[in-house]
Design an enzyme around this catalytic site. Structure first.
Site, short mmCIF file in Angstrom:
data_model
loop_
_atom_site.label_atom_id
_atom_site.label_comp_id
_atom_site.label_asym_id
_atom_site.label_seq_id
_atom_site.Cartn_x
_atom_site.Cartn_y
_atom_site.Cartn_z
N SER A 210 0.85 -1.19 0.00
CA SER A 210 0.00 0.00 0.00
C SER A 210 0.88 1.24 0.00
CB SER A 210 -0.90 0.02 1.24
OG SER A 210 -0.17 0.46 2.38
N ASP A 211 0.30 2.38 -0.32
CA ASP A 211 1.01 3.63 -0.08
C ASP A 211 0.80 4.03 1.37
OD1 ASP A 211 2.53 5.91 -0.50
OD2 ASP A 211 1.60 6.36 -2.41
N HIS A 212 1.44 5.08 1.77
CA HIS A 212 1.49 5.55 3.16
C HIS A 212 0.08 5.84 3.68
CE1 HIS A 212 2.54 8.20 6.51
NE2 HIS A 212 3.79 7.80 6.42
N THR A 213 -0.40 5.03 4.60
CA THR A 213 -1.73 5.13 5.25
C THR A 213 -2.89 4.92 4.29
OG1 THR A 213 -2.04 7.55 5.06
CG2 THR A 213 -0.80 6.75 6.97
N ALA A 214 -2.64 4.39 3.09
CA ALA A 214 -3.72 4.31 2.09
C ALA A 214 -4.80 3.32 2.49
CB ALA A 214 -3.13 3.93 0.73
#
Length: 764
Positions: free
Chosen positions: A259-263
Site C-alpha cells: 500500500s502507499d502511506h496510510t492508504a
C-alpha cells in the site's frame, strides 16, 4: 532440500505472520496527519510486529534496530528497511521528469546504479521507485517524479530504472529491490489535484497508463505500490480486478504488492469502508501484501481470520512473499547489509565519479527552449549580470523528493558560473526577487526547511538593484522559477507562470535593452508565453541535483552542447491543462473543417490561422497547441533532416516489416547529439486513435558536417493497440489499413508518408 521459507512459516503463528505484513513509521513524528503515531519501535520489533521499516535514520540506529530483530524477535527475522530513493540518494541527479528528457536509457541506468549503491551502503533494501505515472497535467505536482506524458518513453524509463536498481540480483551488496508506483492511473487525477479521483476507461488505462508498469513487471521489478486514488469509483487499495485479476493473474507478477502511506486506513475516508477493520478486509482481499503505516492488518487480520472472512492460507501467501523478498536480498545471511561497514559507505558516497556523473546527467537533462543566437556566452572579456532568486539558492538545487540530500553539498548557478568563468569574465550577482512574496505561500514551501526566504526589502527595491547591475553588464542571465516544494507530493498549482514578482523582474530587465537569457528551474512544465516572446534565450534546467550549477554553467558557456528534449509538453497557459501531443482527432479537427474569422490575422509558424471557428482550435485567447511540444529541444548545432524514405508502401500480414529512414546532417559549428523520433498514426480504426503516437527513437552523435542515415524497423507490433472493456480482459490487436509514418526532431517537426498494410491472404 527443504525450502527454508516453508520451514520458517511452519514455526510462525498467525500473529508472527501478520507482523511481517506491517510497515509502521520508525518514529513518533506525524507526517501526513493521517496515520497513527508510533512510539517505542524497539519494543515492537522485539514482539515481531515489524516486517518492513522506513530507513533514513543514522546508521548506528538502524544497526541497533536490525540487531534487535535478529537477536531478540520471536524468530530472528530481519527487518527490511525502505526509503524513497527517487533521483539519487546522497548524490542527487535531475528529477525523473528531467532524466526522462535525456531520452538516454544508458545514462538513466548509470544514475540509478549510483543511487542504489549509495542507498544499499546505508542498509536500504527496498526503494520506493520508480514512479511510473504517465502525467499530462502540469498542475499536478507529482509530475516531477514521473517520466512524463508518453507511455513508450515511460516504458523505457521503467526498464532502465528497475534493471539498474536490481542489477546482478538483489542479493548483491550494491543492489536494492525496486518498487513500481503508483498502480495505476494516479497521474490522471482530476484538475491535477493530488490524491483526487480518476475516471479512466479500460481502453485509456491499457493504452496510456499501464505500459510503463507492464515494462517494469517484464523487467523483474520486485515490488509494486498501489495508488492513493480511486479509479472510476473503486479506490485502488481495494481494487481486486486491478491487483489480483490483472497484475497477479494476467501479468503473472509474483512480487510484493504494498500500500502507499496510510492508504488502507484512507479507505474509510474514501467512503468504501465503515471502519479500519473493514478497510483491512477490503485491502487484503484485493491483493495488498504489506500495509504501510495504517496498522490495519496488525490490528484486524487475526480477527478476520478467526471470523472466517480471510483464509489463513492467504495470510501465509502474503507472508511468504515478504519472506521471499528478504531471502532474495540475502538478509537472513547478511542482515546488516552495509550498516556495519562505515569504510565502504564512505567509499561509495558522493565520490568524485558520482559527482561527475551528476554533472553530466544534469547538463543532458536541461532543455534549450529558445535561442536567438545569444548563447553560448562569451568566456572572456565580458561582464554578466547573474540575477534571480534561484541563482544562488543552494536549498533548492536538489528538487523535490531528495530525502537524503544535504543542501550544503549542492552547487548553485553562481558557484558554477564563477568556476567556469575564472578571471576572464566578471560575474555580478543580485537576487532580484523572492521566489514568492506571500508569507503564507512561503510557509507552505518551507515545510521541509527554508527554501523560499522573503527578503526584508520590497520587491521594487530588489528589482531596482538587479536593473542597476544589468546596466553594467554585456548580458543578463536570470535564474527564475519555482521553489523545490512547488512540485512533488501535495503540491498542486493553478497558476503555471513564474510565481511572486519574478515576471516583473524579467520585464524590468528586458526594458534595459540588454540581451536577456532566462534560466528556468522547476519540477513541472511552466507557462512561459511572455518569456518566449521577450527573452533572447530560455534554458529550462528543471532541478538538476548536486551538480546543477556546474551543469548550467557548462551549457551557458558552450562547454557542453544542449541535447535534452521535453518529456512533457509546456502549455501556453494553465487553462490548456491537461495538454499533450497524442490527442484524439475529435469530430472537428482543425485541418478538415471549420471557418476562419474575418479580421483575425493571428497565424502559427506554418502560416495558418491559430483560431478556427467550429473546430478544436477554438481557444479564444490564442493557439490551442502547446507552447513547446513533447520532444522539443534545441542545441548549438543545427540538424538538417533529409526526406523520409520508406522501403515499401504496400505491406501484408503479420510477418512483413517496413524500414523507415531519414538522413540527418549536423549543419552547425559544433558536435552535438540529436534525438530522432518515430511516430505512427492510425487514421481509421475500430477505436478513435491518437493522431500520432511515439513508437521509437534514436539518439545519435554527429560531428560538424557529419551526416548519418537513421533507420527504424517497423513491424505489426508497432501498429497494435489495446481494445478493452474491462481492465483484466484486454485484447492487443492490429487492424489492416492505412498508417501514417512520421519521423523528425519533435512531435511537431515531422516528415510524413503513408503506407497500406493489408491482412495476410486467407488460405483456401
Amino acid at each position: 532440500m527443504p525450502d527454508p521459507i516453508d520451514d520458517l512459516l511452519q514455526r510462525m503463528n498467525l500473529s508472527d505472520k501478520v507482523g511481517q505484513l506491517n510497515h509502521p513509521k520508525g518514529t513518533g513524528d506525524e507526517t501526513t496527519g493521517v496515520g497513527p503515531v508510533v512510539v517505542d519501535i524497539e519494543s515492537r520489533i522485539r514482539r515481531g510486529e515489524v516486517g518492513l521499516l522506513g530507513g533514513g535514520f543514522e546508521p548506528d540506529h538502524l544497526l541497533e534496530l536490525q540487531r534487535i530483530a535478529v537477536e531478540e524477535s520471536p524468530h530472528g527475522i530481519p527487518v527490511m528497511f525502505s526509503m524513497d530513493v527517487i533521483h539519487g540518494h546522497r548524490t542527487i541527479f535531475p528529477l525523473p521528469l528531467a532524466l526522462a528528457g535525456t531520452w538516454d536509457s544508458d545514462l538513466i541506468r548509470r544514475t540509478v546504479r549510483v543511487a542504489a549503491t549509495e542507498a544499499a551502503a546505508l542498509g536500504i533494501a527496498i526503494s520506493w521507485a520508480p514512479m511510473l505515472d504517465v502525467s499530462r497535467d502540469a498542475r499536478w505536482g507529482r509530475c516531477a517524479e514521473s517520466p512524463g506524458e508518453d507511455p513508450v518513453l515511460g516504458a523505457m524509463f521503467a526498464r532502465a530504472t528497475v534493471e539498474a536498481f536490481q542489477e546482478g540480483g538483489v542479493d548483491r551488496p550494491d543492489a536494492v529491490i525496486s518498487c513500481a508506483k503508483h498502480f495505476a492511473g494516479y497521474g490522471l487525477s482530476e484538475a491535477g489535484r493530488d490524491y483526487h479521483a480518476v475516471d479512466a476507461s479500460p481502453y485509456r488505462m491499457h493504452n496510456v497508463v499501464l505500459p510503463p508498469f507492464k515494462a517494469a513487471v517484464d523487467a523483474g521489478v520486485g515490488s509494486v505500490m498501489v495508488g492513493f486514488h480511486d479509479l472510476a469509483g473503486i479506490p485502488c487499495s481495494a481494487h481486486r480486478e486491478l491487483l489480483r485479476d490483472l497484475l497477479r493473474d494476467r501479468w503473472g507478477f509474483d512480487g510484493l504488492i504494498v500500500s502507499d502511506h496510510t492508504a488502507i486506513l484512507e479507505l474509510v475516508h474514501h467512503g468504501v469502508a465503515a471502519d479500519l477493520k473493514e478497510a483491512a478486509y477490503l485491502a487484503f482481499t484485493a491483493g495488498i501484501d504489506a500495509d504501510l503505516v495504517s496498522e490495519a492488518y496488525l490490528r484486524h487480520l487475526p480477527e478476520l481470520v478467526a471470523e472466517g472472512r480471510v483464509a489463513e492460507a492467504d495470510v501465509d501467501a502474503a507472508c511468504r512473499r515478504v519472506l521471499r523478498a528478504k531471502h532474495r536480498l540475502g538478509l537472513f545471511e547478511r542482515p546488516y547489509r552495509g550498516l556495519d561497514d562505515d569504510d565502504r559507505r564512505r567509499a561509495v558516497t558522493l565520490t568524485p565519479g558520482n559527482r561527475s556523473l551528476a554533472r553530466e546527467a544534469a547538463a543532458k537533462a536541461c532543455v534549450l527552449l529558445k535561442n536567438t543566437g545569444v548563447l553560448p556566452l562569451a568566456r572572456e572579456d565580458s561582464t554578466i549580470a547573474l540575477v534571480g532568486p534561484l541563482a544562488d539558492s543552494r536549498a533548492n538545487m536538489q528538487g523535490t523528493w531528495a530525502v537524503a540530500a544535504r543542501a550544503e553539498e549542492s552547487v548553485t548557478a553562481l558557484d558554477g558560473m564563477r568556476a567556469a568563468a575564472g578571471n576572464r569574465v566578471r560575474i555580478l550577482h543580485a537576487t532580484g526577487a523572492n521566489i514568492v512574496d506571500d508569507p503564507n505561500q512561503a510557509a507552505r514551501l518551507d515545510v521541509f526547511g527554508e527554501t523560499a526566504p522573503i527578503d526584508p526589502r520590497s520587491p521594487d527595491e530588489m528589482i531596482a538593484e538587479a536593473v542597476a547591475l544589468a546596466g553594467q553588464a554585456d548580458v543578463v542571465v536570470a535564474c527564475v522559477g519555482e521553489a523545490k516544494e512547488h512540485a512533488g507530493e501535495s503540491s498542486t498549482r493553478t497558476d503555471l507562470g513564474l510565481p511572486g514578482s519574478q515576471r516583473r523582474l524579467l520585464q524590468a530587465l528586458h526594458a534595459t535593452g540588454k540581451p536577456l537569457v532566462v534560466v528556468t528551474m522547476s519540477g513541472r512544465p511552466l507557462a512561459l508565453e511572455w518569456e518566449d516572446r521577450h527573452a533572447d534565450a530560455i534554458l529550462h534546467a528543471w532541478f538538476g541535483g548536486s551538480e546543477a550549477g556546474n551543469a548550467v554553467a557548462d551549457l551557458l558557456f558552450g562547454i557542453v552542447n544542449p541535447s535534452g528534449k521535453l518529456a512533457m509538453s509546456f502549455p501556453r497557459t494553465v487553462g490548456q491543462c491537461p495538454v499533450h501531443y497524442a490527442e484524439a482527432p475529435t469530430g472537428r479537427p482543425v485541418d478538415q473543417i471549420g471557418v476562419d474569422v474575418a479580421g483575425d490575422d493571428e497565424r502559427d509558424h506554418d502560416g495558418r490561422n491559430v483560431f478556427r471557428k467550429f473546430t478544436t482550435a477554438c481557444r479564444l485567447e490564442g493557439p490551442h497547441t502547446p507552447l513547446y511540444p513533447f520532444g522539443h529541444g534545441l542545441g548549438y548545432s543545427r540538424f538538417d533532416y533529409g526526406p523520409l524514405a520508406l522501403d515499401k508502401t504496400a505491406l501484408r500480414g503479420d510477418g512483413d516489416t517496413l524500414e523507415a529512414s531519414v538522413t540527418v546532417r549536423n549543419a552547425g559549428p559544433v558536435a552535438g547529439e540529436e534525438i530522432v523520433q518515430l511516430y505512427i498514426g492510425d487514421p481509421v480504426a475500430s477505436r478513435s486513435r491518437p493522431v500520432r503516437e511515439l513508437k521509437g527513437f534514436r539518439k545519435i552523435h554527429l560531428e560538424p558536417g557529419e551526416e548519418r542515415r537513421v533507420s527504424f524497423r517497423i513491424t505489426v507490433g508497432d501498429l497494435r493497440f489495446w481494445r478493452a472493456d474491462r481492465l483484466a480482459e484486454a485484447e492487443h490487436v492490429w487492424e489492416p489499413g492505412r498508417f501514417i509514418i512520421e519521423v523528425g526532431a519533435s512531435s511537431r517537426a515531422l516528415s510524413a508518408a503513408a503506407v497500406e498494410w493489408a491482412a495476410a491472404e486467407s488460405r483456401p
